[in-house]
Design a protein around this motif. Structure first.
Motif, PDB file in Angstrom:
ATOM      1  N   PHE A  31       5.232 -14.291  -9.488  1.00  0.00           N
ATOM      2  CA  PHE A  31       5.324 -12.824  -9.492  1.00  0.00           C
ATOM      3  C   PHE A  31       5.368 -12.300  -8.057  1.00  0.00           C
ATOM      4  CE2 PHE A  31       3.561 -13.873 -13.588  1.00  0.00           C
ATOM      5  CZ  PHE A  31       4.143 -12.958 -14.450  1.00  0.00           C
ATOM      6  N   GLU A  32       5.765 -11.038  -7.950  1.00  0.00           N
ATOM      7  CA  GLU A  32       5.797 -10.398  -6.637  1.00  0.00           C
ATOM      8  C   GLU A  32       5.389  -8.937  -6.789  1.00  0.00           C
ATOM      9  OE1 GLU A  32       8.807 -11.293  -3.392  1.00  0.00           O
ATOM     10  OE2 GLU A  32       9.517  -9.332  -4.089  1.00  0.00           O
ATOM     11  N   GLY A  33       4.547  -8.486  -5.849  1.00  0.00           N
ATOM     12  CA  GLY A  33       4.120  -7.101  -5.838  1.00  0.00           C
ATOM     13  C   GLY A  33       5.002  -6.232  -4.973  1.00  0.00           C
ATOM     14  N   LEU A  34       4.552  -5.037  -4.741  1.00  0.00           N
ATOM     15  CA  LEU A  34       5.311  -4.085  -3.922  1.00  0.00           C
ATOM     16  C   LEU A  34       5.430  -4.557  -2.485  1.00  0.00           C
ATOM     17  CD1 LEU A  34       3.437  -1.033  -5.407  1.00  0.00           C
ATOM     18  CD2 LEU A  34       5.907  -1.413  -5.669  1.00  0.00           C
ATOM     19  N   VAL A  35       4.408  -5.285  -2.021  1.00  0.00           N
ATOM     20  CA  VAL A  35       4.338  -5.724  -0.620  1.00  0.00           C
ATOM     21  C   VAL A  35       4.005  -7.206  -0.596  1.00  0.00           C
ATOM     22  CG1 VAL A  35       3.086  -5.412   1.563  1.00  0.00           C
ATOM     23  CG2 VAL A  35       3.575  -3.435   0.111  1.00  0.00           C
ATOM     24  N   ILE A  36       4.609  -7.954   0.335  1.00  0.00           N
ATOM     25  CA  ILE A  36       4.278  -9.361   0.552  1.00  0.00           C
ATOM     26  C   ILE A  36       3.973  -9.548   2.041  1.00  0.00           C
ATOM     27  CG2 ILE A  36       5.600 -10.234  -1.399  1.00  0.00           C
ATOM     28  CD1 ILE A  36       7.909 -10.850   0.453  1.00  0.00           C
ATOM     29  N   GLU A  37       3.812 -10.808   2.491  1.00  0.00           N
ATOM     30  CA  GLU A  37       3.544 -11.060   3.908  1.00  0.00           C
ATOM     31  C   GLU A  37       4.595 -11.985   4.500  1.00  0.00           C
ATOM     32  OE1 GLU A  37       0.334 -12.380   2.142  1.00  0.00           O
ATOM     33  OE2 GLU A  37      -0.243 -10.300   1.829  1.00  0.00           O
ATOM     34  N   ASP A  38       4.824 -11.825   5.814  1.00  0.00           N
ATOM     35  CA  ASP A  38       5.725 -12.734   6.506  1.00  0.00           C
ATOM     36  C   ASP A  38       4.944 -13.931   7.035  1.00  0.00           C
ATOM     37  OD1 ASP A  38       4.392 -11.890   8.794  1.00  0.00           O
ATOM     38  OD2 ASP A  38       6.062 -10.717   9.586  1.00  0.00           O
ATOM     39  N   SER A  39       5.596 -14.765   7.868  1.00  0.00           N
ATOM     40  CA  SER A  39       4.975 -15.999   8.350  1.00  0.00           C
ATOM     41  C   SER A  39       3.803 -15.751   9.289  1.00  0.00           C
ATOM     42  CB  SER A  39       6.021 -16.875   9.051  1.00  0.00           C
ATOM     43  OG  SER A  39       6.529 -16.217  10.200  1.00  0.00           O
ATOM     44  N   GLU A  40       3.649 -14.511   9.758  1.00  0.00           N
ATOM     45  CA  GLU A  40       2.525 -14.158  10.621  1.00  0.00           C
ATOM     46  C   GLU A  40       1.432 -13.412   9.863  1.00  0.00           C
ATOM     47  OE1 GLU A  40       2.183 -15.095  13.708  1.00  0.00           O
ATOM     48  OE2 GLU A  40       4.162 -16.023  13.888  1.00  0.00           O
ATOM     49  N   GLY A  41       1.623 -13.267   8.545  1.00  0.00           N
ATOM     50  CA  GLY A  41       0.626 -12.571   7.740  1.00  0.00           C
ATOM     51  C   GLY A  41       0.757 -11.064   7.762  1.00  0.00           C
ATOM     52  N   ARG A  42       1.865 -10.538   8.312  1.00  0.00           N
ATOM     53  CA  ARG A  42       2.060  -9.089   8.365  1.00  0.00           C
ATOM     54  C   ARG A  42       2.691  -8.586   7.075  1.00  0.00           C
ATOM     55  NH1 ARG A  42       4.789 -10.053  14.149  1.00  0.00           N
ATOM     56  NH2 ARG A  42       6.092 -11.228  12.697  1.00  0.00           N
ATOM     57  N   GLU A  43       2.297  -7.365   6.660  1.00  0.00           N
ATOM     58  CA  GLU A  43       2.849  -6.791   5.429  1.00  0.00           C
ATOM     59  C   GLU A  43       4.321  -6.429   5.617  1.00  0.00           C
ATOM     60  OE1 GLU A  43      -0.167  -5.275   6.559  1.00  0.00           O
ATOM     61  OE2 GLU A  43      -1.473  -6.378   5.189  1.00  0.00           O
ATOM     62  N   ILE A  44       5.147  -6.861   4.665  1.00  0.00           N
ATOM     63  CA  ILE A  44       6.572  -6.530   4.659  1.00  0.00           C
ATOM     64  C   ILE A  44       6.955  -6.145   3.223  1.00  0.00           C
ATOM     65  CG2 ILE A  44       7.161  -8.030   6.616  1.00  0.00           C
ATOM     66  CD1 ILE A  44       8.203 -10.081   4.561  1.00  0.00           C
ATOM     67  N   PRO A  45       8.103  -5.473   3.051  1.00  0.00           N
ATOM     68  CA  PRO A  45       8.501  -5.072   1.697  1.00  0.00           C
ATOM     69  C   PRO A  45       8.687  -6.258   0.758  1.00  0.00           C
ATOM     70  CG  PRO A  45       9.731  -3.839   3.342  1.00  0.00           C
ATOM     71  CD  PRO A  45       8.995  -4.918   4.080  1.00  0.00           C
ATOM     72  N   GLY A  46       8.238  -6.091  -0.475  1.00  0.00           N
ATOM     73  CA  GLY A  46       8.461  -7.073  -1.532  1.00  0.00           C
ATOM     74  C   GLY A  46       9.376  -6.452  -2.569  1.00  0.00           C
ATOM     75  N   GLN A  47       8.815  -6.016  -3.701  1.00  0.00           N
ATOM     76  CA  GLN A  47       9.619  -5.312  -4.700  1.00  0.00           C
ATOM     77  C   GLN A  47       9.975  -3.900  -4.216  1.00  0.00           C
ATOM     78  OE1 GLN A  47      10.210  -6.727  -8.418  1.00  0.00           O
ATOM     79  NE2 GLN A  47      10.400  -8.176  -6.709  1.00  0.00           N
ATOM     80  N   ALA A  48       9.165  -3.375  -3.323  1.00  0.00           N
ATOM     81  CA  ALA A  48       9.491  -2.079  -2.717  1.00  0.00           C
ATOM     82  C   ALA A  48      10.415  -2.298  -1.518  1.00  0.00           C
ATOM     83  CB  ALA A  48       8.220  -1.372  -2.273  1.00  0.00           C
ATOM     84  N   ARG A  49      11.338  -1.388  -1.306  1.00  0.00           N
ATOM     85  CA  ARG A  49      12.165  -1.444  -0.096  1.00  0.00           C
ATOM     86  C   ARG A  49      11.522  -0.648   1.032  1.00  0.00           C
ATOM     87  NH1 ARG A  49      14.745   3.391   0.561  1.00  0.00           N
ATOM     88  NH2 ARG A  49      15.058   4.663  -1.336  1.00  0.00           N
ATOM     89  N   ALA A  50      10.669   0.322   0.631  1.00  0.00           N
ATOM     90  CA  ALA A  50       9.992   1.178   1.621  1.00  0.00           C
ATOM     91  C   ALA A  50       8.879   1.941   0.909  1.00  0.00           C
ATOM     92  CB  ALA A  50      10.991   2.154   2.253  1.00  0.00           C
ATOM     93  N   TRP A  51       8.029   2.578   1.723  1.00  0.00           N
ATOM     94  CA  TRP A  51       6.984   3.449   1.161  1.00  0.00           C
ATOM     95  C   TRP A  51       6.683   4.576   2.133  1.00  0.00           C
ATOM     96  CZ3 TRP A  51       6.358  -1.786   2.040  1.00  0.00           C
ATOM     97  CH2 TRP A  51       5.621  -2.142   3.185  1.00  0.00           C
ATOM     98  N   LYS A  52       6.124   5.646   1.600  1.00  0.00           N
ATOM     99  CA  LYS A  52       5.826   6.836   2.408  1.00  0.00           C
ATOM    100  C   LYS A  52       4.406   7.289   2.090  1.00  0.00           C
ATOM    101  CE  LYS A  52       7.466  10.772   1.011  1.00  0.00           C
ATOM    102  NZ  LYS A  52       8.435  11.848   0.628  1.00  0.00           N
ATOM    103  N   VAL A  53       3.671   7.645   3.151  1.00  0.00           N
ATOM    104  CA  VAL A  53       2.301   8.143   3.001  1.00  0.00           C
ATOM    105  C   VAL A  53       2.301   9.636   3.310  1.00  0.00           C
ATOM    106  CG1 VAL A  53      -0.100   7.911   3.774  1.00  0.00           C
ATOM    107  CG2 VAL A  53       1.396   5.892   3.718  1.00  0.00           C
ATOM    108  N   SER A  54       1.699  10.423   2.444  1.00  0.00           N
ATOM    109  CA  SER A  54       1.656  11.868   2.651  1.00  0.00           C
ATOM    110  C   SER A  54       0.818  12.221   3.876  1.00  0.00           C
ATOM    111  CB  SER A  54       1.078  12.558   1.419  1.00  0.00           C
ATOM    112  OG  SER A  54      -0.267  12.148   1.207  1.00  0.00           O
ATOM    113  N   GLU A  55       0.969  13.446   4.369  1.00  0.00           N
ATOM    114  CA  GLU A  55       0.248  13.877   5.572  1.00  0.00           C
ATOM    115  C   GLU A  55      -1.255  13.808   5.400  1.00  0.00           C
ATOM    116  OE1 GLU A  55       1.379  17.596   7.268  1.00  0.00           O
ATOM    117  OE2 GLU A  55       3.524  17.101   7.368  1.00  0.00           O
ATOM    118  N   ASP A  56      -1.751  14.082   4.192  1.00  0.00           N
ATOM    119  CA  ASP A  56      -3.204  14.021   3.980  1.00  0.00           C
ATOM    120  C   ASP A  56      -3.683  12.605   3.642  1.00  0.00           C
ATOM    121  OD1 ASP A  56      -2.388  13.645   1.374  1.00  0.00           O
ATOM    122  OD2 ASP A  56      -3.390  15.421   0.569  1.00  0.00           O
ATOM    123  N   GLY A  57      -2.746  11.645   3.584  1.00  0.00           N
ATOM    124  CA  GLY A  57      -3.101  10.249   3.353  1.00  0.00           C
ATOM    125  C   GLY A  57      -3.504   9.929   1.924  1.00  0.00           C
ATOM    126  N   LYS A  58      -3.332  10.870   1.010  1.00  0.00           N
ATOM    127  CA  LYS A  58      -3.836  10.682  -0.350  1.00  0.00           C
ATOM    128  C   LYS A  58      -2.751  10.440  -1.396  1.00  0.00           C
ATOM    129  CE  LYS A  58      -7.112  13.678  -1.429  1.00  0.00           C
ATOM    130  NZ  LYS A  58      -7.877  14.955  -1.474  1.00  0.00           N
TER     131      LYS A  58
END
Length: 504
Positions: A31-58
């Motif tokens: 299975f795969e979630g919205l986000v996966i990790e690269d070879s350095e353990g950093r978050e990269i897109p998985g099933q999601a191509r991108a994401w956006k966080v609102s100004e209030d962070g909520k």
């Protein structure tokens, strides 16, 4: 590729699997979630191509890749994430991993788990087939990092509802990751093959992965040396030392956000007494343990939280650095205050899951407790029986582990809250819970980390667990198998990123 996987998986349902178990490893490839990790353990897109966080962070909005499919060819949409997340918190499912949504501060997750709010009021919504919206109670800095936890993965609604608990059988199975389930032979192996519907299938190289249920590191090594296994799950010390001299290129290690611990059942006498727990903890020579018994570069542990979280200074047990003779005398005094001594020796029933290394550690620790007059009864258990014993509280002291799914002290400490579903010790202190709550409401990282530190000090004083060492997961990997991650504190190794080269 054939890899040893430690033991028989309990499940390959992403909504029910517990982190850092044999099933968790397999689900990484199925299975795969919205986000996966690269070879350095950093978050990269998985099933999601991108994401956006609102100004209030909520409010977090995920935009799915176009053309995503399940392995049966049906379209995967934002509704599949809505269904999976609602299923995870639904009390009717008996799920024990729904707390992850509460940890992520998803709106109404806690209330739904408690049975006070309907499941359909969870703070998730499919705005359209490719847009998935999540509402949070408050800004959560580690939210994206949590998306690689299996609880947040999608599950195929139609398949789950048609087949119920048997949906994970190979003949019914549907997945969205790089591989899909081909065969499951209980207590022997699980086979997965490439999922031709996976969005990045063109860049997947390995056609098939077999996970062997091998609890014995010695059996792993024999089959590895015979060329039957490409990647082991562990390495015994004697083989590690030998290969470090003769063939170090076969050794692969990853520091992970985890600690090897012994858990006390604090609801059973005499381990409901903190003095007894502290006495047993302080006389263990952790340096000798990691240098002579484990011996693969693992750092000794005097607190639960590993030193891999940037800018966080973990709490250290007060007895660190105290002379060993002095520690034995202090421990004897603590046991005496609990009415244990030469005329009334303490008896400890210690359980551990089947493994030569776990047995060796248990024998060494039993010897370290001997100067206190402690009698130790060792009990070896197969994996599922061992898990059941811990879950039901049928133990006094148990070999155990604590892992974090994201780089935040809370991820290691949360399990010790009163009533937490992963709190196998029964430890409960309202002061500890309050510090974690205040940390979650803190306005800065510095304030948050200071509160976590204070909570960890309380935990060390109460000693519901004995931290022994922080994990560095060392494996044997055949030189022709490439693509092993350089760094991944979560310990994730994706088969889709691995490949073979010609043997030299």
């Amino acid at each position: 590729m054939v890899r040893a996987n430690g033991a028989e998986p309990a499940t390959v349902d992403p909504g029910f699997v517990q982190s850092n178990t044999p099933g968790d490893v397999i689900i990484n490839d199925l299975f795969e979630g919205l986000v996966i990790e690269d070879s350095e353990g950093r978050e990269i897109p998985g099933q999601a191509r991108a994401w956006k966080v609102s100004e209030d962070g909520k409010t977090i909005t995920f935009f799915l890749k176009e053309g995503l499919n399940w392995s049966d060819g049906t379209a995967l949409t934002a509704e599949d994430f809505v269904y999976a997340w609602q299923r995870a918190v639904n009390p009717a499912t008996g799920n024990v991993t729904g707390f992850n949504l509460e940890t992520a501060n998803v709106v109404n997750a806690a209330e739904i788990i408690a049975g006070n709010v309907p499941v359909n009021e969870l703070g998730v919504k499919a705005l359209d087939p490719l847009t998935f919206e999540v509402r949070l109670n408050k800004p959560t800095s580690y939210f994206i990092s949590m998306m690689s936890i299996k609880t947040f993965f999608p599950v195929p609604k139609a398949t789950v509802e048609k087949y119920g608990d048997s949906w994970t059988r190979p003949e019914h199975f549907v997945s969205n990751g790089a591989y899909t389930l081909q065969q499951w032979v209980p207590n022997e192996k699980v086979d997965v093959i490439r999922n031709q519907q996976y969005w990045d299938n063109d860049n997947t190289v390995i056609e098939k992965v077999t996970y062997l249920a091998l609890a014995s590191p010695n059996a792993e090594y024999i089959r590895y040396q015979a060329g039957e296994i490409h990647m082991t799950n562990n390495v015994q010390l004697e083989y590690y030392q030998k290969l470090m001299k003769e063939s170090p290129e076969q050794i692969q290690g990853l520091r992970t956000l985890g600690s090897y611990i012994y858990s006390f059942n604090t609801e059973v006498a005499p381990f409901d007494n903190p003095d007894v727990r502290r006495a047993l903890s302080m006389v263990i020579d952790r340096e000798l343990l990691v240098e002579r018994i484990i011996g693969q570069g693992e750092p000794s542990a005097y607190g639960v939280v590993p030193d891999l979280i940037a800018e966080y200074e973990g709490a250290v047990a007060q007895f660190k650095g105290v002379d060993s003779k002095q520690k034995i005398e202090q421990a004897k005094a603590l046991l005496a205050s609990a009415d244990y001594g030469p005329d009334k020796p303490l008896t400890v029933r210690l359980i551990y899951n089947t493994s030569e290394s776990h047995k060796k550690i248990a024998l060494v620790i039993a010897a370290m407790w001997k100067p206190l007059g402690v009698k130790v009864e060792l009990e070896n258990m197969e994996w599922n029986a061992y898990l059941a014993a811990k879950t039901t509280g049928d133990y006094s002291v148990a070999r155990s582990y604590a892992f974090a799914d994201f780089a935040e002290p809370y991820a290691m400490l949360a399990r010790f809250q009163c009533g937490h579903s992963n709190n196998e010790t029964g430890y409960c202190d309202s002061r500890f819970d309050d510090l974690l709550k205040r940390a979650g409401e803190a306005s800065s990282q510095a304030e948050r980390y200071q509160l976590y530190h204070q909570a960890e000090v309380l935990l060390n004083e109460a000693s519901p667990v004995i931290p022994l060492y922080h994990y560095s997961h060392t494996r044997l990997v055949k030189p022709e198998l490439k693509g092993f991650p350089d760094s991944n504190p979560k310990g994730n190794i994706y088969a889709k990123d691995l490949f073979f080269v010609e043997k030299s």
